[in-house]
Design an enzyme around this catalytic site. Structure first.
Site, PDB file in Angstrom:
ATOM      1  N   LYS A   1      -8.895  -7.259  -2.051  1.00 35.41           N
ATOM      2  CA  LYS A   1      -8.239  -8.053  -3.103  1.00 35.41           C
ATOM      3  C   LYS A   1      -7.637  -9.323  -2.494  1.00 35.41           C
ATOM      4  O   LYS A   1      -7.763 -10.418  -3.048  1.00 35.41           O
ATOM      5  CB  LYS A   1      -7.149  -7.226  -3.790  1.00 35.41           C
ATOM      6  CG  LYS A   1      -7.711  -6.060  -4.576  1.00 35.41           C
ATOM      7  CD  LYS A   1      -6.677  -4.984  -4.900  1.00 35.41           C
ATOM      8  CE  LYS A   1      -7.405  -3.692  -5.261  1.00 35.41           C
ATOM      9  NZ  LYS A   1      -6.557  -2.489  -5.203  1.00 35.41           N
TER      10      LYS A   1
ATOM     11  N   LYS B   1       0.867  -1.184   0.000  1.00 39.36           N
ATOM     12  CA  LYS B   1       0.000   0.000   0.000  1.00 39.36           C
ATOM     13  C   LYS B   1       0.904   1.235   0.000  1.00 39.36           C
ATOM     14  O   LYS B   1       2.108   1.105   0.175  1.00 39.36           O
ATOM     15  CB  LYS B   1      -0.910   0.004   1.225  1.00 39.36           C
ATOM     16  CG  LYS B   1      -0.140  -0.263   2.534  1.00 39.36           C
ATOM     17  CD  LYS B   1      -1.040  -0.396   3.737  1.00 39.36           C
ATOM     18  CE  LYS B   1      -1.822  -1.691   3.827  1.00 39.36           C
ATOM     19  NZ  LYS B   1      -3.228  -1.602   3.482  1.00 39.36           N
ATOM     20  N   ARG B   2       0.339   2.453  -0.174  1.00 39.05           N
ATOM     21  CA  ARG B   2       1.160   3.644  -0.062  1.00 39.05           C
ATOM     22  C   ARG B   2       1.860   3.659   1.297  1.00 39.05           C
ATOM     23  O   ARG B   2       1.339   3.106   2.266  1.00 39.05           O
ATOM     24  CB  ARG B   2       0.292   4.910  -0.177  1.00 39.05           C
ATOM     25  CG  ARG B   2      -0.183   5.225  -1.580  1.00 39.05           C
ATOM     26  CD  ARG B   2      -1.082   6.447  -1.578  1.00 39.05           C
ATOM     27  NE  ARG B   2      -2.253   6.244  -0.733  1.00 39.05           N
ATOM     28  CZ  ARG B   2      -2.805   7.170   0.042  1.00 39.05           C
ATOM     29  NH1 ARG B   2      -2.310   8.391   0.065  1.00 39.05           N
ATOM     30  NH2 ARG B   2      -3.870   6.892   0.773  1.00 39.05           N
TER      31      ARG B   2
ATOM     32  N   LYS C   1      -0.528   4.036   8.272  1.00 37.83           N
ATOM     33  CA  LYS C   1      -0.703   2.651   7.806  1.00 37.83           C
ATOM     34  C   LYS C   1       0.231   1.697   8.550  1.00 37.83           C
ATOM     35  O   LYS C   1       0.108   0.499   8.491  1.00 37.83           O
ATOM     36  CB  LYS C   1      -0.479   2.563   6.302  1.00 37.83           C
ATOM     37  CG  LYS C   1      -1.534   3.336   5.490  1.00 37.83           C
ATOM     38  CD  LYS C   1      -1.265   3.253   3.994  1.00 37.83           C
ATOM     39  CE  LYS C   1      -2.181   4.148   3.172  1.00 37.83           C
ATOM     40  NZ  LYS C   1      -3.500   3.523   2.875  1.00 37.83           N
TER      41      LYS C   1
END
Ligand code: 26Q
Length: 746
Positions: A594, A482-483, A488
């Protein structure tokens, strides 16, 4: 052109005497001819998705699949001795940087798949998101010239170009159309800026640096450029087809604003109607109110755009006047509603010299939506609390989704075939049929495990080729892709991996099943801390991968230049999806979906769509840990002392590797800055703003529990399959149906 003609022409192609790029362009052109021949006429009422980002990735295989040509093409090429995978080197249009842009691409795919008239409007950047190299462990940004091999999937529409006027210059907006194939063919129209050198800059880069006034102005120009081109065109079409009665404009057009970036479209519509068509201001605003809807994608304060009013006045004087007029009307409306001064200022689209794009969108927008249940609740109860008090009916939730066509059928042909065998092929058209898998999980666990091994093998081969790291067959795969952002918490995963590593070495972690941790992330070029985290992970990877004592048990890979095509391989070959954001901060996440669809368990916090994922797939089939939103609120209220959580030696040892000389930051001081951010804070935040140290212990425990559970392969495969079986809700087909029925009415 029909399919027979396509196959015939493909067979006639003299492949032997062509290089891969020519071949790629010729096959793509044939498919375009085939696809656009079938395109139908416009619908009566259309929805438009305005977005600064469309992260479409590679079109070649996806378009061939959507057109039903993939299998034939593969076979015909094989007859000519060509492996269809040779085209993997070619394109990957990264006209976006993360979730919001990929969501836009999934939405277009789903709408076309469902036969709904949804079209995209955006910018045709010359350079997409930078290509990432890693040098000495540091991220280096290289330009992404995505069109260097040609762009066979776009059609330039010279005759439909428009003029966009700024106070100091005029710019031509030239449309490039990318057809979106499915049950119907929709259109993604990307505008390219042409004219003077200054003018061309507008569509040169995605997210040019905006830390200077010049950079901010360029970004403002970008936002206005594509919003104005889109709105101008829609108005013109309306006049051509229906005359100048604009009361019917909202019956034909509904526009979704993808975050605040295209919000100036609201002011532009009002400007055109009042200035060019002499419609009264209130009427014009009324048209806008029925046309626009707004989606919020983040609660991070730095992402909520505000434009300095002086800059707007200088660059876009007429838009400025419209904004001031809307603000006057807003203040009047809110006063009439009985709002207090404080409430008015909270909702105001203009205050202390700047325009709030979010407040403008909330005030004018017909609906405001968040992208997961928790996120929408946060919008209602904190970010837009006052607006929710006065306009509760505007607010709704639309939990994100992903397209199963790219994210299962295309990237995991093997699992798709297994599903076909188990429940038939109906799920391919009607994704909710995936639920039938729940009835036969026990029977297919073995074949599932075989498929997973195969996908891991493919992933490991690719990683070997791209990163030079060898991963033994059947290692358990944990992935966090992910970024890169502090919220995060890739840094927390880095610490957890170190704890496990030291635990294996000193014998406190016993019977560890061989595992690999895969990271993939790009950092914004100017985001120092995020870049330091990338360096830290690379240092950890180097150390662990070269330790012969642990080599057969633990590997760490930071894949460079993570992008859509890399993601397609990683989601298929992963066992454990790491989704570990600080609760309350990840609006939804879509990577989580996903992975779930491809049969990975989620190891994550109660945040974003993770909550809905585990509700659907069962808590017992996933691994939830860490502070909840309520816990975090309590910690903030009652005071949080991160140092208390460093008292255990294993945590301290991992965290102190930032400063004790275990790793080198090449003299930059960036590791010390990370350390300080956790232990003392900085001028703009307190210590450990993202509660890394608070959640670290329960995170390590969750990772180790998963590792132990993997001992029982069958039981673990059942958990993984439960995730696939219950993933239909996270198809963007479901999301798009909700938008279509509840917001767009198409
Ligand atoms: C703002 C101001 C100035 C410059 C740039 C920006 C900016 C740019 C991009 C702000 C935000 C973004 C992108 C946000 C984004 O990708 N959000 C993600 O959206 C996904 C789709 O809804 C969610 O799943 C993710 O949780 C969310 O992080």
């Amino acid at each position: 052109m029909d399919k027979t003609q396509f196959t015939l022409k493909l067979k006639e192609l003299d492949a032997k005497n062509k290089n891969v790029i020519d071949l790629y362009n010729e096959i793509s052109a044939l498919a375009m001819e085939f696809g656009t021949d079938k395109a139908e006429k416009s619908a009566r009422r259309n929805a438009y998705y305005l977005s600064m980002e469309f992260l479409i990735g590679r079109s070649f295989y996806n378009n061939l699949m959507e057109l039903g040509l993939l299998q034939e093409t593969k076979e015909i090429l094989a007859d000519k001795g060509i492996d269809i995978n040779v085209f993997e080197e070619i394109e990957d249009a990264a006209l976006g940087n993360g979730g919001l842009g990929r969501l836009a691409a999934c939405f277009l795919d789903s709408a076309a798949g469902l036969g709904l008239p949804l079209h995209g409007y955006g910018i045709r950047y010359k350079y997409g998101l930078f290509s990432q190299a890693i040098q000495n462990g540091f991220q280096v940004e290289l330009p992404d010239d995505w069109q260097r091999f040609g762009d066979p999937w776009s059609i330039r529409r010279e005759d439909e170009k428009r003029l966009i006027k700024f106070a100091d210059m005029e710019v031509a907006a030239v449309p490039y159309d990318m057809p979106v194939f499915g049950k119907r063919t929709n259109n993604l129209r990307l505008w390219q800026a042409e004219g003077s050198e200054e003018a061309q800059k507008i569509s040169e880069y995605l997210y040019p640096a905006d830390d200077t006034e010049e950079g901010k102005i360029l970004r403002l120009r970008q936002e206005y450029f594509f919003s104005a081109a889109a709105v101008g065109e829609l108005v013109e079409k309306h006049v051509k087809n229906h005359g100048t009665d604009f009361n019917s404009f909202p019956s034909y057009n509904t526009i979704q604003l993808n975050d605040t970036h295209p919000v100036l479209a609201i002011a532009e519509l009002v400007r055109i109607l009042t200035a060019d068509y002499k419609i009264g201001f209130e009427n014009a605003l009324g048209v806008a109110e029925k046309t626009f809807s707004y989606t919020n994608h983040t609660v991070m304060p730095e992402a909520l755009e505000c434009w300095n009013a002086e800059i707007v006045k200088k660059i876009l004087p007429d838009v400025y006047s419209v904004l001031i007029e809307i603000h006057r009307k807003q203040t009047q409306d809110l006063t009439n509603l009985g709002c207090s001064d404080k409430e008015i200022s909270e909702m105001s689209l203009y205050s202390s010299g700047s325009f709030s794009m979010a407040n403008l969108a909330v005030y004018v927008g017909k609906t405001v939506n968040g992208v997961a249940q928790l996120h929408t609740e946060i919008l209602k109860n904190s970010l837009f609390k006052t607006a929710y008090k006065y306009f509760p009916d505007k607010f709704e939730n639309k939990t994100n989704g992903i397209t199963q066509r790219r994210w299962l059928m295309l990237c995991n042909n093997e699992l798709s075939a297994l599903i076909d065998g188990a429940i038939g092929k109906g799920w391919r058209d009607n994704v909710s049929e995936l639920e039938k898998l729940n009835g036969c999980i026990e029977q297919i666990t073995e074949s599932f495990t075989a498929v997973k091994s195969q996908k891991k093998k493919q992933l490991f081969d690719y990683i070997k080729k791209c990163e030079g790291v060898e991963i033994p067959d059947n290692f358990l795969v944990y992935s966090q892709v992910k970024r890169l952002h502090e919220y995060k918490r890739q840094l927390m995963t880095a610490f957890a991996v170190l704890e496990i590593y030291y635990g294996i070495k000193n014998g406190t972690v016993k019977n560890f099943i061989p595992s690999v941790f895969i990271f993939g992330a790009k950092s914004a070029p100017g985001y120092k801390r995020a870049k330091a985290i990338i360096k830290f992970i690379n240092e950890i990877a180097d150390k662990i991968n070269s330790d012969v004592q642990t080599n057969n048990l633990l590997k760490v890979v930071f894949v460079h230049n993570y992008n859509v095509s890399y993601a397609e391989k990683i989601v298929a070959g992963t066992d454990v999806s790491l989704q570990v954001s600080t609760a309350g901060l990840e609006a939804s996440g879509t990577g989580n979906m996903k992975f779930m669809m491809n049969g990975a368990v989620t190891c994550g916090t109660m945040d974003g769509a993770n909550i809905e994922i585990v509700e659907k797939a069962g808590f017992e089939n996933n691994y939830i840990f860490g502070a909840t939103v309520e816990d975090i609120e309590k910690l903030k209220r009652e005071g949080y002392s991160p140092l208390n959580y460093l008292s255990k030696p294993e945590h301290r040892k991992a965290v102190e590797t930032l400063t004790d000389g275990t790793f080198s930051d090449n003299g930059t001081g960036c590791f010390k800055d990370l350390y300080n951010s956790l232990t003392v804070g900085a001028s703009w935040h307190g210590a450990d703003n993202y509660f890394v140290l608070y959640d670290l212990e329960s995170y390590v425990n969750a990772l180790l529990t998963i590792n132990r559970d993997y001992n029982d392969k069958k039981k673990f495969a059942i958990k993984q399959l439960k995730n696939t079986a219950n993933s239909a809700y996270f198809s963007s087909d479901r999301t798009i149906k909700e938008y279509a029925e509840q917001i767009w009415k198409i």
